[in-house]
Scaffold this motif. Sequence first.
Motif, mmCIF file in Angstrom:
data_model
loop_
_atom_site.group_PDB
_atom_site.id
_atom_site.type_symbol
_atom_site.label_atom_id
_atom_site.label_comp_id
_atom_site.label_asym_id
_atom_site.label_seq_id
_atom_site.Cartn_x
_atom_site.Cartn_y
_atom_site.Cartn_z
ATOM 1 N N ASN A 37 -16.377 -13.431 21.432
ATOM 2 C CA ASN A 37 -16.948 -12.427 20.538
ATOM 3 C C ASN A 37 -17.037 -13.036 19.151
ATOM 4 O O ASN A 37 -16.131 -13.760 18.732
ATOM 5 C CB ASN A 37 -16.051 -11.183 20.446
ATOM 6 C CG ASN A 37 -16.233 -10.247 21.597
ATOM 7 O OD1 ASN A 37 -16.258 -10.662 22.744
ATOM 8 N ND2 ASN A 37 -16.328 -8.957 21.300
ATOM 9 N N VAL A 38 -18.106 -12.726 18.433
ATOM 10 C CA VAL A 38 -18.260 -13.158 17.045
ATOM 11 C C VAL A 38 -18.940 -12.033 16.277
ATOM 12 O O VAL A 38 -19.862 -11.391 16.784
ATOM 13 C CB VAL A 38 -19.058 -14.490 16.941
ATOM 14 C CG1 VAL A 38 -20.455 -14.351 17.510
ATOM 15 C CG2 VAL A 38 -19.087 -15.004 15.507
ATOM 16 N N ASN A 39 -18.450 -11.779 15.072
ATOM 17 C CA ASN A 39 -19.045 -10.741 14.239
ATOM 18 C C ASN A 39 -20.530 -11.048 14.039
ATOM 19 O O ASN A 39 -20.899 -12.187 13.763
ATOM 20 C CB ASN A 39 -18.318 -10.668 12.886
ATOM 21 C CG ASN A 39 -18.826 -9.525 12.037
ATOM 22 O OD1 ASN A 39 -19.937 -9.570 11.526
ATOM 23 N ND2 ASN A 39 -18.007 -8.508 11.887
ATOM 24 N N LYS A 40 -21.356 -10.020 14.163
ATOM 25 C CA LYS A 40 -22.806 -10.190 14.064
ATOM 26 C C LYS A 40 -23.242 -10.810 12.741
ATOM 27 O O LYS A 40 -24.256 -11.500 12.681
ATOM 28 C CB LYS A 40 -23.506 -8.834 14.215
ATOM 29 C CG LYS A 40 -23.409 -8.228 15.582
ATOM 30 C CD LYS A 40 -24.028 -6.834 15.566
ATOM 31 C CE LYS A 40 -23.786 -6.100 16.853
ATOM 32 N NZ LYS A 40 -24.242 -4.709 16.756
ATOM 33 N N ARG A 41 -22.476 -10.581 11.675
ATOM 34 C CA ARG A 41 -22.857 -11.075 10.349
ATOM 35 C C ARG A 41 -22.152 -12.377 9.976
ATOM 36 O O ARG A 41 -22.351 -12.899 8.888
ATOM 37 C CB ARG A 41 -22.571 -9.992 9.314
ATOM 38 C CG ARG A 41 -23.446 -8.756 9.520
ATOM 39 C CD ARG A 41 -23.154 -7.621 8.567
ATOM 40 N NE ARG A 41 -22.899 -8.078 7.214
ATOM 41 C CZ ARG A 41 -22.163 -7.418 6.341
ATOM 42 N NH1 ARG A 41 -21.605 -6.272 6.673
ATOM 43 N NH2 ARG A 41 -21.972 -7.878 5.126
ATOM 44 N N ASN A 42 -21.341 -12.908 10.876
ATOM 45 C CA ASN A 42 -20.602 -14.142 10.617
ATOM 46 C C ASN A 42 -21.558 -15.339 10.740
ATOM 47 O O ASN A 42 -22.302 -15.442 11.716
ATOM 48 C CB ASN A 42 -19.448 -14.259 11.621
ATOM 49 C CG ASN A 42 -18.488 -15.379 11.310
ATOM 50 O OD1 ASN A 42 -18.841 -16.396 10.730
ATOM 51 N ND2 ASN A 42 -17.247 -15.182 11.713
ATOM 52 N N THR A 43 -21.504 -16.252 9.779
ATOM 53 C CA THR A 43 -22.358 -17.441 9.845
ATOM 54 C C THR A 43 -22.037 -18.312 11.058
ATOM 55 O O THR A 43 -22.844 -19.154 11.445
ATOM 56 C CB THR A 43 -22.242 -18.288 8.562
ATOM 57 O OG1 THR A 43 -20.875 -18.662 8.375
ATOM 58 C CG2 THR A 43 -22.745 -17.524 7.352
#
Length: 169
Positions: free
Chosen positions: A124-130
């Motif tokens: 999982n990765v935050n949608k706004r994370n580069t």
Amino acid sequence: MIHIRLAEKKDVPSIWEVAEKTWPVSYKHVISPGQIRYMLDLMYNPEKIEAAINDPSQAFWLAEENGKVLGFCGIEHNYPETGITRIHKLYILPETQGSGIGKTLVDHVAKEARKCGCTKLHLNVNKRNTAVGFYQKNGFLTDREEVLDIGNGYVMDDFVMVKELNGFL
């Protein structure tokens, strides 16, 4: 030269330090300072890190150079189902990001996954994370979107990403 090794109990302070230095930089434009602190306390307190290191179904891989931990990756094989290696955590010190350490860790985890018979990496990765771009560049595709309530009025608004390991050596 970067050396990858399995974490031990004595490495808990180094893992905590990397998280404490990385999160405020990585998430400053993504989530509030309050949520950063909440999540660090929730997921990176020494007891949680030590429990993950001691859990036989999980592993923490450290990337170090000259004895200094520059990043880490926490994984679990056959999670959430058989054949999948879950990347629970992957963080690199801000001053060393972009130097290939993250790719080295992902490649190492892929090899370990294959040794265990897994054919996919999952995270999982935050949608706004580069870091979304980093994962895409390293062969991960977005499987779906997911919003998880993590308590205290906070949510994780993530992409679930998957990388197929077929043919990966």
